[in-house]
Design a protein around this motif. Structure first.
Motif, PDB file in Angstrom:
ATOM      1  N   GLY A 140       0.734  -1.323  -0.042  1.00 55.45           N
ATOM      2  CA  GLY A 140       0.042  -0.062  -0.112  1.00 55.45           C
ATOM      3  C   GLY A 140       0.834   1.354   0.006  1.00 55.45           C
ATOM      4  N   GLU A 141       0.193   2.223  -0.311  1.00 53.95           N
ATOM      5  CA  GLU A 141       0.842   3.569  -0.370  1.00 53.95           C
ATOM      6  C   GLU A 141       0.794   4.348   1.120  1.00 53.95           C
ATOM      7  OE1 GLU A 141       0.011   8.077  -2.428  1.00 53.95           O
ATOM      8  OE2 GLU A 141      -0.552   6.253  -3.432  1.00 53.95           O
ATOM      9  N   TYR A 142      -0.163   3.559   1.817  1.00 51.83           N
ATOM     10  CA  TYR A 142      -0.477   4.052   3.278  1.00 51.83           C
ATOM     11  C   TYR A 142      -0.276   2.839   4.242  1.00 51.83           C
ATOM     12  CZ  TYR A 142      -1.679   8.573   1.642  1.00 51.83           C
ATOM     13  OH  TYR A 142      -1.632   9.971   0.781  1.00 51.83           O
ATOM     14  N   MET A 143       0.126   2.877   5.364  1.00 48.34           N
ATOM     15  CA  MET A 143      -0.144   1.594   6.340  1.00 48.34           C
ATOM     16  C   MET A 143      -0.660   2.115   7.603  1.00 48.34           C
ATOM     17  SD  MET A 143       3.636  -0.231   5.806  1.00 48.34           S
ATOM     18  CE  MET A 143       4.450  -0.183   4.514  1.00 48.34           C
ATOM     19  N   VAL A 144      -1.262   1.229   8.036  1.00 47.70           N
ATOM     20  CA  VAL A 144      -1.989   1.229   9.497  1.00 47.70           C
ATOM     21  C   VAL A 144      -1.738  -0.186  10.445  1.00 47.70           C
ATOM     22  CG1 VAL A 144      -4.218   1.557  10.871  1.00 47.70           C
ATOM     23  CG2 VAL A 144      -3.784   2.684   8.880  1.00 47.70           C
ATOM     24  N   PHE A 145      -1.391  -0.020  11.660  1.00 46.37           N
ATOM     25  CA  PHE A 145      -0.981  -1.093  12.553  1.00 46.37           C
ATOM     26  C   PHE A 145      -2.261  -1.245  13.316  1.00 46.37           C
ATOM     27  CE2 PHE A 145       3.087   0.656  11.428  1.00 46.37           C
ATOM     28  CZ  PHE A 145       3.682  -0.453  10.486  1.00 46.37           C
ATOM     29  N   LEU A 146      -2.952  -2.462  13.311  1.00 42.58           N
ATOM     30  CA  LEU A 146      -4.168  -2.617  13.955  1.00 42.58           C
ATOM     31  C   LEU A 146      -4.157  -4.167  14.775  1.00 42.58           C
ATOM     32  CD1 LEU A 146      -7.089  -1.826  14.578  1.00 42.58           C
ATOM     33  CD2 LEU A 146      -7.729  -3.450  12.850  1.00 42.58           C
ATOM     34  N   ASP A 147      -3.912  -3.950  16.169  1.00 44.76           N
ATOM     35  CA  ASP A 147      -3.974  -4.972  16.872  1.00 44.76           C
ATOM     36  C   ASP A 147      -5.396  -5.913  16.915  1.00 44.76           C
ATOM     37  OD1 ASP A 147      -1.298  -4.520  17.714  1.00 44.76           O
ATOM     38  OD2 ASP A 147      -2.007  -3.632  19.711  1.00 44.76           O
ATOM     39  N   ALA A 148      -5.141  -7.333  16.916  1.00 41.91           N
ATOM     40  CA  ALA A 148      -6.180  -7.981  16.586  1.00 41.91           C
ATOM     41  C   ALA A 148      -7.339  -8.029  17.494  1.00 41.91           C
ATOM     42  CB  ALA A 148      -5.507  -9.453  16.669  1.00 41.91           C
ATOM     43  N   ASP A 149      -7.244  -7.442  18.641  1.00 36.39           N
ATOM     44  CA  ASP A 149      -8.343  -7.283  19.525  1.00 36.39           C
ATOM     45  C   ASP A 149      -8.877  -5.889  19.371  1.00 36.39           C
ATOM     46  OD1 ASP A 149      -5.899  -6.365  20.737  1.00 36.39           O
ATOM     47  OD2 ASP A 149      -6.517  -6.804  22.567  1.00 36.39           O
ATOM     48  N   ASP A 150      -8.430  -4.918  18.611  1.00 37.93           N
ATOM     49  CA  ASP A 150      -8.755  -3.552  18.617  1.00 37.93           C
ATOM     50  C   ASP A 150      -9.740  -3.301  17.111  1.00 37.93           C
ATOM     51  OD1 ASP A 150      -7.649  -2.872  20.831  1.00 37.93           O
ATOM     52  OD2 ASP A 150      -5.717  -2.414  19.733  1.00 37.93           O
ATOM     53  N   LEU A 151     -10.608  -2.051  17.255  1.00 32.81           N
ATOM     54  CA  LEU A 151     -11.497  -2.042  16.114  1.00 32.81           C
ATOM     55  C   LEU A 151     -11.293  -0.672  15.511  1.00 32.81           C
ATOM     56  CD1 LEU A 151     -14.540  -3.047  18.161  1.00 32.81           C
ATOM     57  CD2 LEU A 151     -13.452  -4.591  16.558  1.00 32.81           C
ATOM     58  N   LEU A 152     -11.522  -0.392  14.184  1.00 30.93           N
ATOM     59  CA  LEU A 152     -11.766   0.899  13.383  1.00 30.93           C
ATOM     60  C   LEU A 152     -13.025   1.196  13.439  1.00 30.93           C
ATOM     61  CD1 LEU A 152      -9.240   0.377  10.291  1.00 30.93           C
ATOM     62  CD2 LEU A 152      -8.737   1.078  12.579  1.00 30.93           C
ATOM     63  N   THR A 153     -13.432   2.283  13.864  1.00 32.59           N
ATOM     64  CA  THR A 153     -14.926   2.845  13.776  1.00 32.59           C
ATOM     65  C   THR A 153     -15.102   3.249  12.148  1.00 32.59           C
ATOM     66  OG1 THR A 153     -14.441   4.911  14.214  1.00 32.59           O
ATOM     67  CG2 THR A 153     -14.849   3.504  16.006  1.00 32.59           C
TER      68      THR A 153
END
Length: 379
Positions: free
Chosen positions: A85-98
């Motif tokens: 990707g042109e951008y990156m986000v690190f999301l832990d497996a127990d968290d949520l994006l709204t």
């Protein structure tokens, strides 16, 4: 989906969190309703549960990577290597994006093309250890400016609130696999020391879930790594002429206030190391004093930050030891000389001022509260 939309890589490290993983992945998939182009990379860090089955069962669009257990940093690094990707986000497996979180981050980059990193809001939801049905909520305060300076004081936001341009990741490198905690704070510090520009996004929100398996067992480790990181901040301030952008005076001042806080936290459990931290804190403030004459006094945020760091140091130094060292005495003299009104305030008054100053350094509370209400409602 609009072909011109940039691809966003969402890297999800997972270790024995198969039961949380579907919610995390689905919260990312819902972001595509805004026409976004998203790739999801799940890195299984040697899980002993059914993470592999769950991840592979969520569809061909989910990229699954398995590695032997090496820790969170190594899992994120595997995701970085695989990301396109042109951008990156690190999301832990127990968290949520709204809903709309990724779109809001992209909008922030469009509105501020000079940014390398965009930082949004985080709502921390903590599960009661005695009653799993009960939860408490905490909205992380997001500083309104000079994020590189504030990083010298403390971690400014959870890892999932950061969206980075891939170019920033390429020049910064990988997460430090020697760290078992505070690896994200270390990474953002390295980004900042390399001159990466960070900006706030008040329209995006991530849900940060704390529960039995992610809380108490990690607290001591977090504290130890956070304290050890103080010495690395000294090195970054010494080695990088343009870090932070506000100037060395504010960087060393922020670092000194953060370090005395770490010293207080360890004063009971590990007094010898706490003493070293106290001495490091005093050195940092005295180093700041050598840059005081050229400090920028026209920026209101910086003026408030100077007062906040100064008040915080004075309060914590008093708690740390009833008999200050010569270093602490020199620091107190320097602070009192620049802020003579502080000598007339009681500890209670200083504490009140500290809280008021901190609030003034954070983003507009009413706007933030409304954003949280809207995101929770639409979720």
């Amino acid at each position: 989906m609009t072909p011109s939309m940039p691809l966003i890589s969402i890297i999800i490290p997972c270790y024995n969190y198969a039961h949380f993983l579907p919610d995390a992945v689905n919260s990312v998939l819902r972001q595509q309703e805004s026409g976004l182009s998203v790739e999801i990379i799940v890195v299984d860090d040697g899980s002993q549960d059914n993470t592999a089955t769950v991840a592979r069962g969520m569809g061909a669009n989910i990229r699954y990577i398995h590695q032997k257990n090496q820790g969170l940093s190594a899992a994120r690094n595997a995701g970085i290597r695989a990301a396109g990707g042109e951008y990156m986000v690190f999301l832990d497996a127990d968290d949520l994006l709204t809903p709309g979180m990724l779109a809001s981050q992209l909008n922030n980059f469009m509105d501020h093309p000079e940014l390398d990193i965009s930082v949004c809001l985080s709502l921390q939801i903590t599960q009661d250890k005695d009653n799993p049905e009960k939860h408490s909520c905490y909205l992380w305060p997001l500083r309104s400016g000079h994020l590189d300076m504030h990083l010298c004081h403390s971690v400014i936001s959870p890892v999932h609130t950061f969206m980075l341009r891939a170019k920033a990741v390429q020049t910064t490198g990988f997460f430090n696999t020697d760290l078992r905690a505070c690896e994200d704070h270390d990474y953002w510090l390295r980004c900042a020391a390399l001159g990466k520009r960070m900006g706030t996004n008040l329209d995006g929100l991530v849900i940060y879930r704390l529960h039995g398996s992610s809380m108490i067992s990690q607290q001591a480790q977090q504290l130890a790594h956070s304290s050890a990181l103080r010495f690395k901040i000294s090195a970054l301030l010494n080695e990088n002429p343009g870090f932070p952008r506000a100037g060395k005076f504010f960087g060393w001042l922020a670092h000194g206030a953060g370090t005395i806080r770490s010293a207080c936290a360890l004063s009971t459990s590990t007094p010898p190391f706490a003493l070293k931290l106290m001495e490091e804190a005093a050195k940092a403030i005295l180093k700041a004093a050598t840059f005081a004459e050229n400090a920028n006094t026209d920026d209101n945020h910086l003026a408030l930050a100077e007062q906040y760091f100064s008040v915080s140091f004075l309060l914590l130094a008093k708690k740390f030891t009833p008999t200050p060292s010569s270093g602490l005495q020199q620091v107190s003299s320097f602070i009192m000389h620049r802020h003579q009104h502080l000598s007339k305030l009681s500890d209670e008054a200083l504490s009140i001022q500290q809280k008021e100053l901190f609030q003034s350094l954070c983003c507009d509370y009413q706007h933030v509260q409304q954003t949280v209400k809207d995101r929770i409602k639409s979720n």
